[in-house]
Scaffold this active site. Structure first.
Site, PDB file in Angstrom:
ATOM      1  N   ASN A  52      15.922 -75.368  58.314  1.00 43.31           N
ATOM      2  CA  ASN A  52      17.120 -76.198  58.331  1.00 43.31           C
ATOM      3  C   ASN A  52      16.769 -77.563  58.897  1.00 43.31           C
ATOM      4  O   ASN A  52      15.745 -77.727  59.565  1.00 43.31           O
ATOM      5  CB  ASN A  52      18.192 -75.541  59.211  1.00 43.31           C
ATOM      6  CG  ASN A  52      19.581 -76.073  58.952  1.00 43.31           C
ATOM      7  OD1 ASN A  52      19.795 -76.860  58.023  1.00 43.31           O
ATOM      8  ND2 ASN A  52      20.539 -75.667  59.767  1.00 43.31           N
ATOM      9  N   HIS A 101      13.383 -82.384  59.533  1.00 37.59           N
ATOM     10  CA  HIS A 101      13.575 -81.083  58.895  1.00 37.59           C
ATOM     11  C   HIS A 101      12.581 -80.119  59.523  1.00 37.59           C
ATOM     12  O   HIS A 101      11.376 -80.348  59.498  1.00 37.59           O
ATOM     13  CB  HIS A 101      13.359 -81.146  57.384  1.00 37.59           C
ATOM     14  CG  HIS A 101      13.665 -79.838  56.704  1.00 37.59           C
ATOM     15  ND1 HIS A 101      14.909 -79.530  56.212  1.00 37.59           N
ATOM     16  CD2 HIS A 101      12.875 -78.751  56.471  1.00 37.59           C
ATOM     17  CE1 HIS A 101      14.887 -78.306  55.700  1.00 37.59           C
ATOM     18  NE2 HIS A 101      13.662 -77.812  55.841  1.00 37.59           N
ATOM     19  N   CYS A 102      13.096 -79.038  60.094  1.00 35.98           N
ATOM     20  CA  CYS A 102      12.250 -78.093  60.824  1.00 35.98           C
ATOM     21  C   CYS A 102      11.972 -76.856  59.980  1.00 35.98           C
ATOM     22  O   CYS A 102      12.896 -76.122  59.606  1.00 35.98           O
ATOM     23  CB  CYS A 102      12.912 -77.694  62.142  1.00 35.98           C
ATOM     24  SG  CYS A 102      11.887 -76.576  63.142  1.00 35.98           S
ATOM     25  N   LEU A 103      10.698 -76.639  59.701  1.00 38.56           N
ATOM     26  CA  LEU A 103      10.274 -75.477  58.919  1.00 38.56           C
ATOM     27  C   LEU A 103      10.611 -74.176  59.625  1.00 38.56           C
ATOM     28  O   LEU A 103      10.960 -73.177  58.980  1.00 38.56           O
ATOM     29  CB  LEU A 103       8.760 -75.569  58.680  1.00 38.56           C
ATOM     30  CG  LEU A 103       8.085 -74.444  57.900  1.00 38.56           C
ATOM     31  CD1 LEU A 103       8.488 -74.518  56.436  1.00 38.56           C
ATOM     32  CD2 LEU A 103       6.570 -74.526  58.031  1.00 38.56           C
TER      33      LEU A 103
END
EC number: 2.3.1.225
Length: 271
Positions: free
Chosen positions: A127, A121-123
């Protein structure tokens, strides 16, 4: 797709950084070096604008595209030999969604659902990075790395040409030095991230699978055996499984594969 994902401080920060780098590269570095109205200035401005536009386009896809949702009707094929053997440990029910998880699928605590071939999960894109947007994420990192290095080179050229004129202008000299430190740090950070994902793609791994494989690799070495990731089917096939078979489209971030393909994968036993 949801535009509301853009209304996030990290995403807006990324867009702000992209805008800042674009502005100083064109209207400070290039303009002070050769001038924007010169042929060399126009060429460099065009090339950097090309990279910047592709960065923005790739970022938009990463943010807007669903990374991969498990179909509500999905159920594992128990008669499938691949499922019954190599994928048995991965195809199971999620203890949070209470639904079957296809191979390489993981539950995201932030998105609160299972994601097909989840990487992380990429801040910064607000998303998950999964099956449907991993290529766009990789292309974003690639173009951002090239653009950062390009901007750094232009800064150095600008500083070498106008170094003497900056000596009497302390505020501007401080600004140039600060930009140099920022651009070098950004280039190193993005370059490291790019090398990491090149390694993952070459071995057909996700970030989650890499850390999960450490124990399996350690156990294999302890027993005197060699370890190979079960989805590693060779470098070329690994690359085409992410970027596609058409090499011309490798650097286009758009996703063209069918999400249904993420329900099963070839393994090293099949190759």
């Amino acid at each position: 797709m949801s535009c509301r994902r853009f209304l996030s401080i990290p995403v807006l920060s990324v867009i702000l950084v992209m805008g800042f780098v674009y502005y100083v590269t064109l209207f400070v570095f290039i303009d002070d070096w050769v001038g924007l109205q010169s042929s060399a200035g126009k060429l460099n401005a065009f090339l950097f604008s090309f990279l910047a536009s592709h960065c923005l386009f790739s970022l938009s896809i990463c943010v807007l595209v669903d990374p991969g949702r498990v179909p509500a009707t999905y159920a594992p094929d128990v008669e499938d030999s691949a499922w019954s053997n190599s994928n048995a440990t991965e195809t199971r029910k999620c203890d949070k969604c209470f639904a079957y998880k296809p191979p390489r699928t993981h539950h995201c605590r932030v998105c609160r659902r299972c994601v097909l071939k989840m990487d992380h999960h990429c801040l910064w894109i607000n998303n998950c990075v999964g099956y449907a947007n991993y290529k766009a994420f990789f292309i974003l990192v690639f173009y951002a790395t090239v653009a950062s290095i390009y901007s750094t080179v232009l800064l150095v050229c600008c500083a070498f040409k106008n170094g003497d004129s900056y000596a009497g202008n302390v505020p501007f000299k401080t600004f140039i030095v600060s930009c140099g430190i920022f651009m070098v740090g950004l280039s190193i950070t993005l370059g490291t991230l790019l090398c990491w994902h090149i390694y993952l793609i070459a071995h057909n791994m996700t970030t989650i699978e890499h850390y999960d494989s450490k124990r399996a690799s350690w156990l294999a070495r302890k027993s005197g055996q060699s370890y190979r990731h079960q989805f590693d089917v060779g470098v070329y096939k690994n690359i085409t499984s992410v970027l596609g078979h058409n090499m011309i489209k490798w650097f286009c971030p758009t996703f063209t594969r069918n999400p249904e393909d993420a329900l099963s994968f070839s393994t090293s036993r099949d190759s």
